[in-house]
Each structure stands twice: as structure tokens, then as C-alpha cells.
Design a protein around this motif. Sequence first.
Motif, PDB file in Angstrom:
ATOM      1  N   ALA A 218       0.822  -1.216   0.000  1.00 24.00           N
ATOM      2  CA  ALA A 218       0.000   0.000   0.000  1.00 24.00           C
ATOM      3  C   ALA A 218       0.854   1.265   0.000  1.00 24.00           C
ATOM      4  CB  ALA A 218      -0.929  -0.006   1.220  1.00 24.00           C
ATOM      5  N   ALA A 219       2.160   1.101  -0.268  1.00 21.08           N
ATOM      6  CA  ALA A 219       3.103   2.213  -0.397  1.00 21.08           C
ATOM      7  C   ALA A 219       3.430   2.882   0.929  1.00 21.08           C
ATOM      8  CB  ALA A 219       2.609   3.249  -1.407  1.00 21.08           C
ATOM      9  N   ASP A 220       3.243   2.160   2.046  1.00 22.92           N
ATOM     10  CA  ASP A 220       3.694   2.707   3.319  1.00 22.92           C
ATOM     11  C   ASP A 220       5.212   2.839   3.274  1.00 22.92           C
ATOM     12  OD1 ASP A 220       2.836   2.956   6.470  1.00 22.92           O
ATOM     13  OD2 ASP A 220       4.841   2.113   6.228  1.00 22.92           O
ATOM     14  N   PRO A 221       5.758   4.027   3.577  1.00 22.11           N
ATOM     15  CA  PRO A 221       7.204   4.233   3.406  1.00 22.11           C
ATOM     16  C   PRO A 221       8.060   3.337   4.290  1.00 22.11           C
ATOM     17  CG  PRO A 221       6.181   6.104   4.522  1.00 22.11           C
ATOM     18  CD  PRO A 221       5.080   5.263   3.983  1.00 22.11           C
ATOM     19  N   TRP A 222       7.636   3.134   5.540  1.00 24.23           N
ATOM     20  CA  TRP A 222       8.448   2.257   6.377  1.00 24.23           C
ATOM     21  C   TRP A 222       8.319   0.814   5.919  1.00 24.23           C
ATOM     22  CZ3 TRP A 222       7.749  -2.050   9.326  1.00 24.23           C
ATOM     23  CH2 TRP A 222       8.908  -2.479   9.981  1.00 24.23           C
ATOM     24  N   GLY A 223       7.117   0.379   5.554  1.00 23.76           N
ATOM     25  CA  GLY A 223       6.925  -0.987   5.069  1.00 23.76           C
ATOM     26  C   GLY A 223       7.784  -1.273   3.850  1.00 23.76           C
ATOM     27  N   GLN A 224       7.829  -0.327   2.910  1.00 29.99           N
ATOM     28  CA  GLN A 224       8.650  -0.526   1.726  1.00 29.99           C
ATOM     29  C   GLN A 224      10.135  -0.538   2.079  1.00 29.99           C
ATOM     30  OE1 GLN A 224       7.318   2.549  -1.023  1.00 29.99           O
ATOM     31  NE2 GLN A 224       5.888   1.097  -1.976  1.00 29.99           N
ATOM     32  N   ALA A 225      10.531   0.290   3.031  1.00 30.48           N
ATOM     33  CA  ALA A 225      11.945   0.361   3.409  1.00 30.48           C
ATOM     34  C   ALA A 225      12.426  -0.955   4.001  1.00 30.48           C
ATOM     35  CB  ALA A 225      12.165   1.506   4.400  1.00 30.48           C
ATOM     36  N   ILE A 226      11.628  -1.590   4.849  1.00 35.99           N
ATOM     37  CA  ILE A 226      12.071  -2.836   5.477  1.00 35.99           C
ATOM     38  C   ILE A 226      12.054  -3.976   4.477  1.00 35.99           C
ATOM     39  CG2 ILE A 226       9.837  -3.593   6.368  1.00 35.99           C
ATOM     40  CD1 ILE A 226      13.293  -3.824   8.122  1.00 35.99           C
ATOM     41  N   MET A 227      11.116  -3.988   3.540  1.00 38.68           N
ATOM     42  CA  MET A 227      11.116  -5.012   2.500  1.00 38.68           C
ATOM     43  C   MET A 227      12.335  -4.849   1.588  1.00 38.68           C
ATOM     44  SD  MET A 227       8.567  -7.101   2.944  1.00 38.68           S
ATOM     45  CE  MET A 227       8.426  -7.935   1.358  1.00 38.68           C
ATOM     46  N   LYS A 228      12.700  -3.621   1.278  1.00 34.20           N
ATOM     47  CA  LYS A 228      13.891  -3.383   0.463  1.00 34.20           C
ATOM     48  C   LYS A 228      15.160  -3.810   1.205  1.00 34.20           C
ATOM     49  CE  LYS A 228      11.922   0.450  -2.186  1.00 34.20           C
ATOM     50  NZ  LYS A 228      11.945   1.936  -2.414  1.00 34.20           N
ATOM     51  N   LYS A 229      15.187  -3.600   2.508  1.00 36.23           N
ATOM     52  CA  LYS A 229      16.332  -4.038   3.297  1.00 36.23           C
ATOM     53  C   LYS A 229      16.457  -5.557   3.257  1.00 36.23           C
ATOM     54  CE  LYS A 229      18.407  -3.667   7.904  1.00 36.23           C
ATOM     55  NZ  LYS A 229      18.266  -3.082   9.272  1.00 36.23           N
ATOM     56  N   GLY A 230      15.335  -6.243   3.392  1.00 32.81           N
ATOM     57  CA  GLY A 230      15.351  -7.694   3.294  1.00 32.81           C
ATOM     58  C   GLY A 230      15.809  -8.154   1.919  1.00 32.81           C
ATOM     59  N   ALA A 231      15.323  -7.503   0.870  1.00 35.49           N
ATOM     60  CA  ALA A 231      15.704  -7.872  -0.492  1.00 35.49           C
ATOM     61  C   ALA A 231      17.191  -7.656  -0.738  1.00 35.49           C
ATOM     62  CB  ALA A 231      14.885  -7.063  -1.503  1.00 35.49           C
ATOM     63  N   ASN A 232      17.748  -6.592  -0.194  1.00 40.59           N
ATOM     64  CA  ASN A 232      19.185  -6.344  -0.353  1.00 40.59           C
ATOM     65  C   ASN A 232      20.009  -7.471   0.267  1.00 40.59           C
ATOM     66  OD1 ASN A 232      18.853  -3.932  -1.724  1.00 40.59           O
ATOM     67  ND2 ASN A 232      18.947  -2.671   0.128  1.00 40.59           N
ATOM     68  N   HIS A 233      19.569  -7.959   1.402  1.00 39.62           N
ATOM     69  CA  HIS A 233      20.265  -9.090   2.026  1.00 39.62           C
ATOM     70  C   HIS A 233      20.179 -10.325   1.134  1.00 39.62           C
ATOM     71  CE1 HIS A 233      21.677 -11.908   5.067  1.00 39.62           C
ATOM     72  NE2 HIS A 233      20.627 -12.658   4.777  1.00 39.62           N
TER      73      HIS A 233
END
Length: 297
Positions: A218-233
Amino acid sequence: MIKSGSTVIIGVDGGGTGCRVAIGTLSDGVLSRSEGGRANAASDAALAVKNIASTVEDAARLAGIPTSALSHATAHIGIAGILGADDSARIASALPYKTITVTDDRPTAVTGALGRHDGYLLSLGTGAFAAASQAGVFTFLGGWGFYVADQGSGAWLGRAGLEQVMLCHDELADHTPLTRKLFEKFGGDPNALVSFSVTAKPGDFATLAPEIIAGAQAADPWGQAIMKKGANHLMRCLARLGFRTGDTLCLTGGIGPHYAGYLPEDFLSGRIQPKGSALDGAFQLASSNATQQPESN
């Protein structure tokens, strides 16, 4: 009812949120499946054994397999929290089957997802790991458990969500719709949240992961940030394993497929759907073990 003398096969996939059992015979394949309680050897080995045994019995009843036949069965038990040969032996000795192989849940997941083919796996459920399968040899990264690893997993997402809520409560970060929604689950009471965290198991934290995934969508900024952090790992893991663009890649588990939108498109050019589940992999490995002993009819 199974034929007299048929080799009973048991596959078990266990983790922090529950265990799954497939039971059947070498000649007929899977006859029934059943689900039961948590089965994590590191969190609570005794509970894991209890839940595995009861779930196997449930599956046997559904398949028309008498309980007495289980003592002659060949089983592959793939569960979270197995940290070495001693853990495997302890779990095996507590179960009543004739031939028992106990591993952590990584070999079963790779076997189920990729079959006998080469490729790479990102498996993310309550826990998480990355794997490569090359010429029948598995290489694993991660899977060390929630307290020191499992980055990107459901448990990791859930704990990260609560950490962010507390930062917002202390006015060290700005609330987002997602963090407010998570806080509401505890009545907006920081003490209730902390009380939960003190006794929560990885599976308990993982129950919050769907909220975070939905928030990110739903484009929540914190939600997207943590998913991107997981993807980077996850991208770092694939690079370490030798992954190259176009290689076969499979995303599994309740969380894994949700990372597809956060990985580069070229990483996904060789993506496949899993050939089967970790439970399928456990049954396949048990069947392979059983073929070493001829089945009587």
C-alpha cells in the motif's frame, strides 16, 4: 488400507508455526497429509517430538494405516532448529519409526522446490535461508535461527515492525499508517507490546509479517523500506552463492514470493515456480532412503 508388507513412508516438514506430515507407501506415494503444532528443535525439542508424533498418527488414520505399521516406517524429518548430529540423534531416538533421518529444514526445502535440478533457492517463511544446488550438492547460507540470523524472514519482519513502533512511540521516528496499525494491536500500550516480546517465539513475531507486507504493497514508506532491506540481504546471499543472471531461481515459503517485487528484474529472468513443497521434499528423501530396502508385497 495399505497392502500387507508395504513400506510405509513418512515425510515431515516442521517449523516455528507448525509441522506438516505426508504419509504413504513406496508403491502408492502419498496417501494423506496432516498439519499439527510447532516443531522447532531449538525452541522446544520435546514439544517438537510430541507434535510430530501426533501429526503422523493423524495422517496415518486418514490414510487407513494402522498405528502398528508406523514402527516399520521409513521417515525423513526436516525441522527447524537442528544444529548438528547430536540434535538429529536426539530427535530420532525419541520417535518410534524404524528408519529415521533427521535434518534441518533446508535439504527438504531445496529438494521439494528444485527436485534434482541445479538452481538457487530463497526460502522465507518464519525463518529464512538461501541455497544453491549444483550437481546434487547443496550449499546453504543463513538458516541459523531468528536470534542471530533469518534476515528477511517473517519473524525478522515482525520483530522489525515492533522495533519501529517503539522508536515512533519514543518520538525517535515518525509514525506511518503501518506502525500505527501495528501499535493498535497492543491497544497503543507500549508495556503490552514489551510483554508480548518477552515471551514471543519466532512464530509469534511472524504472525505480524502479513501486516508489513500489506503495508509495503500500500506504499507505506516504512513498510517498503524494510522489505527493500530484506531484499538487499537476499541479493547479497545470491551473489555469494555464485548466482548469475538467467540462472534458475525459486522463491518459496509464505514470505519468499513477496520479495519478487523488490528484486531487480534481471534476477528474476530465470525464475521458476517450485516443483513441490518442503513436505514433498521430505517425502521424496524418505522414499529414496526406503528404496535401499526392497519392498515386499
